[in-house]
Motif scaffolding. Structure first.
Motif, PDB file in Angstrom:
ATOM      1  N   UNK A 383      32.411  57.957  35.786  1.00  0.00           N
ATOM      2  CA  UNK A 383      32.718  57.391  37.105  1.00  0.00           C
ATOM      3  C   UNK A 383      33.687  56.217  37.029  1.00  0.00           C
ATOM      4  N   UNK A 384      34.265  55.988  35.825  1.00  0.00           N
ATOM      5  CA  UNK A 384      35.242  54.904  35.690  1.00  0.00           C
ATOM      6  C   UNK A 384      34.676  53.522  35.940  1.00  0.00           C
ATOM      7  N   UNK A 385      33.411  53.329  35.549  1.00  0.00           N
ATOM      8  CA  UNK A 385      32.749  52.043  35.803  1.00  0.00           C
ATOM      9  C   UNK A 385      32.462  51.330  34.485  1.00  0.00           C
ATOM     10  N   UNK A 386      32.758  50.025  34.454  1.00  0.00           N
ATOM     11  CA  UNK A 386      32.456  49.194  33.285  1.00  0.00           C
ATOM     12  C   UNK A 386      31.284  48.281  33.640  1.00  0.00           C
ATOM     13  N   UNK A 387      30.115  48.493  33.041  1.00  0.00           N
ATOM     14  CA  UNK A 387      28.958  47.657  33.415  1.00  0.00           C
ATOM     15  C   UNK A 387      29.131  46.185  33.066  1.00  0.00           C
ATOM     16  N   UNK A 388      30.062  45.877  32.159  1.00  0.00           N
ATOM     17  CA  UNK A 388      30.312  44.480  31.805  1.00  0.00           C
ATOM     18  C   UNK A 388      31.435  43.881  32.634  1.00  0.00           C
ATOM     19  N   UNK A 389      31.971  44.645  33.558  1.00  0.00           N
ATOM     20  CA  UNK A 389      33.098  44.154  34.358  1.00  0.00           C
ATOM     21  C   UNK A 389      32.748  42.959  35.222  1.00  0.00           C
ATOM     22  N   UNK A 390      31.470  42.801  35.557  1.00  0.00           N
ATOM     23  CA  UNK A 390      31.081  41.653  36.376  1.00  0.00           C
ATOM     24  C   UNK A 390      30.958  40.370  35.580  1.00  0.00           C
ATOM     25  N   UNK A 391      30.873  40.490  34.239  1.00  0.00           N
ATOM     26  CA  UNK A 391      30.728  39.292  33.410  1.00  0.00           C
ATOM     27  C   UNK A 391      32.067  38.634  33.110  1.00  0.00           C
ATOM     28  N   UNK A 392      33.120  39.451  32.935  1.00  0.00           N
ATOM     29  CA  UNK A 392      34.416  38.899  32.567  1.00  0.00           C
ATOM     30  C   UNK A 392      34.949  37.907  33.592  1.00  0.00           C
ATOM     31  N   UNK A 393      34.937  38.215  34.907  1.00  0.00           N
ATOM     32  CA  UNK A 393      35.406  37.207  35.871  1.00  0.00           C
ATOM     33  C   UNK A 393      34.618  35.905  35.793  1.00  0.00           C
ATOM     34  N   UNK A 394      33.312  36.014  35.536  1.00  0.00           N
ATOM     35  CA  UNK A 394      32.492  34.807  35.441  1.00  0.00           C
ATOM     36  C   UNK A 394      32.898  33.971  34.222  1.00  0.00           C
ATOM     37  N   UNK A 395      33.165  34.641  33.089  1.00  0.00           N
ATOM     38  CA  UNK A 395      33.573  33.924  31.883  1.00  0.00           C
ATOM     39  C   UNK A 395      34.931  33.264  32.063  1.00  0.00           C
ATOM     40  N   UNK A 396      35.845  33.932  32.765  1.00  0.00           N
ATOM     41  CA  UNK A 396      37.167  33.364  32.982  1.00  0.00           C
ATOM     42  C   UNK A 396      37.109  32.108  33.841  1.00  0.00           C
ATOM     43  N   UNK A 397      36.106  32.018  34.713  1.00  0.00           N
ATOM     44  CA  UNK A 397      36.003  30.871  35.605  1.00  0.00           C
ATOM     45  C   UNK A 397      35.247  29.704  34.990  1.00  0.00           C
ATOM     46  N   UNK A 398      34.524  29.933  33.891  1.00  0.00           N
ATOM     47  CA  UNK A 398      33.722  28.865  33.310  1.00  0.00           C
ATOM     48  C   UNK A 398      34.545  27.640  32.928  1.00  0.00           C
ATOM     49  N   UNK A 399      35.724  27.777  32.269  1.00  0.00           N
ATOM     50  CA  UNK A 399      36.509  26.565  31.979  1.00  0.00           C
ATOM     51  C   UNK A 399      36.883  25.774  33.220  1.00  0.00           C
ATOM     52  N   UNK A 400      37.157  26.491  34.327  1.00  0.00           N
ATOM     53  CA  UNK A 400      37.511  25.811  35.573  1.00  0.00           C
ATOM     54  C   UNK A 400      36.343  24.969  36.069  1.00  0.00           C
TER      55      UNK A 400
END
Length: 510
Positions: A383-400
Motif C-alpha cells: 500500500x506504499x505506506x512507511x510505518x516510520x514515516x510519522x517519526x521522521x518529521x518529529x525528529x527533524x523538528x527536535x533541533x528547532x
C-alpha cells in the motif's frame, strides 16, 4: 495483561520521580540563606542613581586594619563594595533592580594575598572614579570604575610581591551558595564546572565518582553571578563576573591567581548582565558565556528574530507567541505528514488486528511472531505506506524546539519582562500555575484529536497521565517557556482538526 502493564508503567513512573526527588535532596540539600551583613560606606554625599557625581575623599585610616571594614562606591549601574584590608570586591549590586551578584559570605574577587591595605580613597576623573587602596609597605591597588557601564580596570604596584587572588575556591559551598559555574574561555570553547561539582561529594562517590576540579587556567576566566529575590528557585544566573588578563592566570587549590611582573599587576574586570552587546564590547569571546545550549547557533538566530518582533510589538510575551506561530507555519508540512501518517496507521488497524488474531494461537513462538511481522510489513509495502514515516518529521523538528527552549531559558532580555495580567516576569515560573494547567489541558485536547492505534484503555490512561506529568514537570519552568508550549499546542490543535477535516481515506490493498 494490558491493564497490568499500564499499572506497572504508572508505578514505575511514580517510583522514578520519587527516586529523583530523594537523590536531589541527598546531593544538594537546601540551606537557609545567610543573614545579610550591612556594608560600611565611606563618608560623603550619596551620588544620584542616574548620574553619580564622584567626590574626592580623604583616605580612610586603618584602625588595626579591621578585616570587617568595607568601602562602597555607587555608579549609575552598579554599587560595588570592597573589603578594605584585601582590596577584594565582596559585593556588586545591579542598581536598576537591586540584584546582588554574590552571597554575603562570598570571599571576594581580586584580593591581595599577604599584606593588608591600610587606607582607601577616591580620585575623580573624566572617565570615572579611581578607588585607591594603599599600605605602608608600598602596595597600591587602583580600580578604575566607569560612571556608566560594567567594564572596570585594575592596576597595582605590589611592593611585597604578593599574588592577586582573582577567583577564590572556598572550602565549602556556603560562600558560593546558589551560584552556577566557574569557567575559562579559549578562542574556540568554554570550559565550565559548577561550584557544587567541585565542593560536594557526588552521590555515587561510593562507586568511585569524584569531585570536579577548576577548569584549566586561561587569560580569560570568570563565574556566573546574580541572586534573584528567592535564589533557591532560580534556574539561571543572568549576570557574570569576568576577568581579562594580560597573561594566563595561575591555578592552585585555593582558586585562580595573578602574579605580578616586575612588581606590577593589571587586569580588566566585567561586572554586569549576560547581554551580547556589553559582553562583545568587553571582548568577542566573552559573549559565549551566554549558554544557548547544544543548538546554540540556531538559538541565537531565533533570538535575533525575537528581538526584531519585539521592536514592533513592544512585548516579549507576544513576541514569543508570534515567533511560535511563525515556527509552526514553517514546519506545517512536516506536522501535516506526521498527522496523515498516524491517520493512515488507523486505517491499517483492522488488518493488523486480523493478523494478530491469525497468529494468536501460536502464543509466544518467536518464529511465528517474525512471520507475522513480515506479513504486516508486506501489507504496508503493497500500500506504499512507511510505518516510520510519522517519526521522521518529529525528529527533524527536535533541533528547532530544543534550540527555542534553550533560547527562552537563557536570554537576559526576558528577565523581569512582563506579558500581561499576572505574568510580570517571563524568566520565572507562573506564580499561580495557570499556564502550566492550560498547557496540560491543551495537550489533552490535542491527544484526543490525534488518531492513535492500540488498546483504547491504555490510550485513555495515557491521555490523562501524560498531561498531568508534563504539568508537574513544567510547573517551575520559566513562564516564557510555558507560554511557548501552550501557544504551540493551540496551533497544533487547529492543524490536527484541519488535516482530519480534509483527510480522504484510501482503500487498503490486501
Amino acid at each position: 495483561m494490558k491493564n497490568r502493564n499500564v499499572f506497572l508503567f504508572i508505578l514505575g513512573t511514580v517510583g522514578l520521580l520519587g527516586l529523583q526527588m530523594w537523590l536531589t535532596s541527598r546531593y544538594a540539600p537546601p540551606v537557609k540563606p545567610p543573614a545579610p551583613v550591612p556594608a560600611v560606606t565611606a563618608p560623603g554625599p550619596t551620588p544620584a542613581p542616574t548620574e553619580p557625581a564622584p567626590t574626592l575623599q580623604a583616605p580612610v585610616p586603618a584602625v588595626g586594619v579591621d578585616p570587617s571594614a568595607t568601602y562602597t562606591l555607587q555608579t549609575a549601574d552598579l554599587g560595588i563594595t570592597w573589603q578594605v584590608a584585601t582590596g577584594a570586591i565582596r559585593q556588586a549590586v545591579w542598581r536598576h533592580d537591586g540584584t546582588r551578584f554574590f552571597p554575603d559570605t562570598f570571599p571576594g574577587l581580586g584580593a591581595l594575598e599577604g599584606s593588608a591595605f591600610q587606607s582607601v580613597h577616591e580620585q575623580a576623573g573624566p572617565e570615572g572614579t579611581q578607588v585607591v587602596f594603599e599600605n605602608a609597605q608600598g602596595d597600591r591597588l587602583v580600580y578604575q570604575v566607569p560612571r556608566h557601564g560594567y567594564n572596570l580596570s585594575l592596576e597595582g604596584t605590589l611592593g611585597t610581591g604578593q599574588d592577586l587572588r582573582l577567583i577564590p575556591l572556598p572550602a565549602t559551598d556556603k560562600p558560593v551558595e546558589y551560584l552556577g559555574r566557574v569557567f575559562t574561555l579559549t578562542d574556540s570553547k568554554v570550559e565550565a564546572v559548577t561550584w557544587l561539582q567541585m565542593l560536594k561529594n557526588p552521590f555515587f562517590s561510593f562507586l568511585g565518582a569524584k569531585r570536579k576540579v577548576l577548569p584549566p587556567a586561561e587569560s580569560r576566566l570568570g563565574m556566573d553571578a546574580g541572586l534573584e529575590k528567592d535564589p533557591k528557585t532560580q534556574t539561571n544566573q543572568y549576570f557574570a563576573a569576568l576577568w581579562k588578563l594580560p597573561r594566563v592566570a595561575g591555578r592552585d587549590a585555593s582558586g585562580y591567581t595573578l602574579a605580578p611582573e616586575g612588581g606590577r599587576v593589571s587586569a580588566a574586570l566585567y561586572l554586569g548582565p549576560k547581554q551580547a552587546p556589553p559582553l562583545l564590547a568587553f571582548g568577542k569571546s566573552f559573549a559565549r558565556v551566554i549558554d544557548y545550549g547544544f543548538f546554540g547557533a540556531v538559538a541565537q538566530l531565533f533570538f535575533w528574530f525575537l528581538q526584531k518582533i519585539q521592536l514592533v510589538v513592544g512585548n516579549w510575551g507576544w513576541s514569543i507567541v508570534i515567533l511560535t506561530l511563525f515556527l509552526r507555519l514553517t514546519t506545517w508540512q512536516l506536522n501535516s505528514k506526521q498527522i496523515i501518517n498516524m491517520m493512515r496507521m488507523k486505517d491499517f488497524e483492522p488488518h493488523q488486528k486480523a493478523l494478530q488474531a491469525k497468529y494468536e494461537k501460536f502464543g509466544s513462538d518467536m518464529t511465528k511472531k517474525a512471520e507475522m511481522q513480515k506479513e504486516l510489513m508486506e501489507l504496508y509495502k503493497k500500500n506504499g505506506h512507511n510505518p516510520m514515516g510519522g517519526c521522521l518529521p518529529m525528529l527533524l523538528q527536535m533541533p528547532v524546539f530544543l534550540a527555542f527552549w534553550s533560547m527562552l531559558h537563557s536570554v537576559f532580555e526576558l528577565r523581569h519582562a512582563p506579558f500581561f495580567g499576572w505574568i510580570h516576569d517571563l524568566s520565572v515560573h507562573d506564580p499561580y500555575y495557570i499556564y502550566p494547567v492550560l498547557m496540560g489541558v491543551s495537550m489533552f485536547a490535542q491527544q484526543a484529536l490525534t488518531p492513535i492505534t492500540g488498546d483504547p484503555a491504555q490510550r485513555k490512561m495515557m491521555m490523562i497521565l501524560m498531561p498531568v506529568m508534563m504539568m508537574v514537570m513544567f510547573a517551575k519552568l520559566p513562564s516564557g517557556v510555558i507560554i511557548y508550549y501552550f501557544a504551540s499546542n493551540l496551533i497544533g490543535i487547529v492543524q490536527t482538526w484541519w488535516v482530519k477535516r480534509n483527510y480522504v481515506p484510501q482503500p487498503i490493498k490486501v
